[in-house]
Write an enzyme that holds these catalytic residues in place. Structure first.
Site, PDB file in Angstrom:
ATOM      1  N   LYS A 100     -37.372   3.820 -11.762  1.00 21.60           N
ATOM      2  CA  LYS A 100     -36.422   4.751 -11.823  1.00 21.60           C
ATOM      3  C   LYS A 100     -36.432   5.566 -10.812  1.00 21.60           C
ATOM      4  O   LYS A 100     -37.277   6.549 -10.692  1.00 21.60           O
ATOM      5  CB  LYS A 100     -36.683   5.519 -13.428  1.00 21.60           C
ATOM      6  CG  LYS A 100     -35.437   6.287 -13.730  1.00 21.60           C
ATOM      7  CD  LYS A 100     -35.784   7.750 -13.541  1.00 21.60           C
ATOM      8  CE  LYS A 100     -34.745   8.491 -13.973  1.00 21.60           C
ATOM      9  NZ  LYS A 100     -34.390   9.748 -12.970  1.00 21.60           N
ATOM     10  N   GLU A 116     -48.780  12.147 -10.057  1.00 19.43           N
ATOM     11  CA  GLU A 116     -48.963  12.905  -8.527  1.00 19.43           C
ATOM     12  C   GLU A 116     -48.148  14.298  -8.780  1.00 19.43           C
ATOM     13  O   GLU A 116     -46.827  14.029  -8.673  1.00 19.43           O
ATOM     14  CB  GLU A 116     -48.630  12.215  -7.403  1.00 19.43           C
ATOM     15  CG  GLU A 116     -49.338  13.109  -6.252  1.00 19.43           C
ATOM     16  CD  GLU A 116     -48.183  13.280  -5.243  1.00 19.43           C
ATOM     17  OE1 GLU A 116     -47.804  14.636  -5.283  1.00 19.43           O
ATOM     18  OE2 GLU A 116     -47.758  12.446  -4.348  1.00 19.43           O
ATOM     19  N   CYS A 130     -44.998  18.340  -1.967  1.00 25.55           N
ATOM     20  CA  CYS A 130     -45.848  18.869  -2.996  1.00 25.55           C
ATOM     21  C   CYS A 130     -47.015  19.410  -2.260  1.00 25.55           C
ATOM     22  O   CYS A 130     -47.791  20.034  -2.741  1.00 25.55           O
ATOM     23  CB  CYS A 130     -45.992  17.915  -4.151  1.00 25.55           C
ATOM     24  SG  CYS A 130     -46.052  16.083  -3.543  1.00 25.55           S
ATOM     25  N   GLU A 185     -45.397  27.100  -7.475  1.00 24.99           N
ATOM     26  CA  GLU A 185     -44.759  26.330  -6.361  1.00 24.99           C
ATOM     27  C   GLU A 185     -43.241  26.743  -6.140  1.00 24.99           C
ATOM     28  O   GLU A 185     -42.308  27.123  -7.305  1.00 24.99           O
ATOM     29  CB  GLU A 185     -44.635  24.896  -6.863  1.00 24.99           C
ATOM     30  CG  GLU A 185     -44.494  24.072  -6.084  1.00 24.99           C
ATOM     31  CD  GLU A 185     -44.672  22.440  -6.233  1.00 24.99           C
ATOM     32  OE1 GLU A 185     -45.106  21.894  -5.297  1.00 24.99           O
ATOM     33  OE2 GLU A 185     -44.273  22.180  -7.441  1.00 24.99           O
TER      34      GLU A 185
END
Length: 503
Positions: free
Chosen positions: A179, A254, A288, A389
């Site tokens: 996906k 992750e 990331c 973040e």
């Protein structure tokens, strides 16, 4: 007028359209790049059923590893021949500057893909194991596939993350449902297309596109899915864990990061300045593992910041298809607005804005999702900009007094994905690296990604590792097989139950 391409789903060896569609628009111009079939829960169920069926009939998993490798290698070769086309597709759909897309988005993905294919023929699918037994016996430990694997990949590096998930899964004999993020699915469509052309049997790999909560949610909670590989935010990672909790599934997650870059007093300042900017600003900070917290000793702070400002002013923000462009747009308006809001909040909390922090001016920026590279100083560990973040081109510069303080600050977030240390003393840097709670530490560099290195995070940055020499371990499970060679009951443990009857 050029026709806008339309991407389909791929289920059980058939390309499938739907009445509902997504529009994929360029982050740089907002022009329509392509349309995409919008899948639903029922498409997930169809894809998983196809994957489960082909797994049960052993069409793919019974194929010898060398033959599986040949199919995957043919697909890899086909993608390599189309690398420039893939680069252009990647730039148009997610705004990566073309130089970066060539080197990392596509170049790294193809190098890692080929490495993982080569690993198949070297992988120890079966090995003898010594038997410590009072009778004549032998043993085997087999690495066997898990079953149906779900691969959920992000928009920032879709082909890289797909390769880390799909290739080891297929190499091990699993079947897969992938996906992609609906904002950047086109390179994934081409990966599936080339695997089909290389001879992958129908049903072994299935592609379902759609909303994360509906399609991704159904995929991770489906009872026939035995393994989930997910890359995305920590917030969504928690949702994946929650939805997957109904069954004992294997997981590789992750997730987010707030990586610290520690400059020691003896560092080569010129190299460290360029490295710090690359760590944070590459792909406009939409990575990331980006080094978004820069820790500088008091003795170097002012000199270092002056050089940072000088270098960041030279960065060229422009059309991502232009080879001279350093920074392109952010993926979407909401991501850009979030990053701007983070900067505003940091200033309100006492940080000093020394560069950027707004949308660039000029006719080239009237459309698209642009943001200037931004430098903040006087950031303290308690500020939100030092903890949360951003996923934008925002570098938070922090002072420190002692190395112990720097390590404490670096470890003082919920994240643990990556870190960096800059020093002329390799041993001192290695000593610090040992104390950092992260999955990867770069010394005097950033984003060095050799395919034999494992990648993944600690704490809220994830579970498990991808890539590397042991990548197939995450998509196989060991089975111990004991073979009695004695032919009788003498010296066996049966007497513990049967007493003298077994003598």
């Amino acid at each position: 007028m050029q026709e806008v391409p339309h991407a389909l789903m791929y289920i059980d060896g058939k390309w499938i359209d739907t009445p509902d569609r997504y529009e994929i628009r360029s982050p740089a111009t907002e022009e329509l790049v392509a349309t995409l079939a919008k899948g639903r829960r029922e498409h997930v169920d169809q894809a998983v059923a196809a994957a489960q069926s082909v797994y049960e009939d052993r069409t793919w998993r019974a194929t010898p590893p060398a033959e599986r490798a040949a199919v995957l290698r043919e697909a890899a070769d086909r993608l390599v021949r189309r690398s420039q086309e893939l680069v252009r597709t990647q730039v148009r759909e997610n705004g990566a500057p073309v130089r970066l897309a060539e080197a990392l988005h596509i170049g790294t993905s193809l190098a890692h893909l080929r490495y993982q294919v080569d690993q198949v023929e070297r992988y120890d699918f079966e090995r003898p194991s010594a038997m410590l037994s009072p009778v004549l016996a032998a043993g085997l430990v087999r690495r066997e596939p898990l079953g149906v694997c779900a691969a959920i990949v992000p928009w920032n590096f879709p082909l890289v993350h797909a390769g880390w998930k799909v290739i080891p899964a297929l190499a091990a004999g699993n079947s897969v449902v992938i996906k992609p993020d609906e904002r950047a699915p086109l390179t994934i469509v081409e990966l599936v297309r080339e695997l089909e052309a290389a001879g992958l049997p129908p049903g072994v790999l299935n592609l379902v596109t759609g909303d994360g909560p509906e399609v991704g949610g159904r995929l991770v909670e489906h009872p026939d899915v035995r393994k989930i590989g997910f890359t995305g935010s920590t917030r969504v990672g928690h949702e994946v864990l929650r939805r997957a909790a109904g069954g004992f599934r294997h997981l590789t997650l992750e997730l987010g990061g707030k990586s610290a870059n520690i400059v020691l007093a003896d560092a080569d300042v010129t190299t460290a300045v360029d490295g710090a900017l690359f760590a944070c600003m590459a792909y406009s900070g939409q990575i990331c593992a980006a080094g978004t917290r820069l820790l500088v000793p008091e003795s170097l702070h002012d000199t270092f910041v002056d050089q940072l400002v000088e270098r960041v002013k030279a960065l060229r923000i422009s059309d991502p298809l232009d080879p001279s462009t350093d920074l392109g747009p952010l993926i979407s308006r909401d991501k850009r607005d979030h990053a701007l809001a983070c900067v505003s909040a940091a200033v309100d909390q006492g940080a000093r804005l020394v560069h950027g922090g707004k949308v660039p001016s000029g006719p080239g920026f009237a459309r698209g999702h642009w943001m200037e590279p931004t430098l903040l100083t006087e950031v303290t560990p308690d500020m939100s900009i030092a903890q949360e973040e951003v996923f934008g081109p925002v570098l938070a510069v922090m002072r420190y007094g002692t190395v112990e303080e720097a390590v404490e600050i670096a470890n003082g977030t919920e994240y643990g994905l990556a870190a960096g240390v800059w020093s002329r003393d390799n041993q001192a840097a290695l000593d610090i690296a040992e104390r950092l709670e992260t999955g990867v530490v770069w010394i005097n560099d950033w984003y060095a990604l050799p395919p034999h290195f494992p990648l993944g995070g600690c704490k809220e940055s994830g579970i498990g590792r991808e890539s590397g020499e042991n990548a197939l371990d995450a998509y196989t499970q060991p089975k111990a097989v004991s073979i009695d060679l004695s032919g009788g009951v003498e010296a066996k443990l049966y007497s513990l139950l049967l007493g003298t009857q077994s003598a």
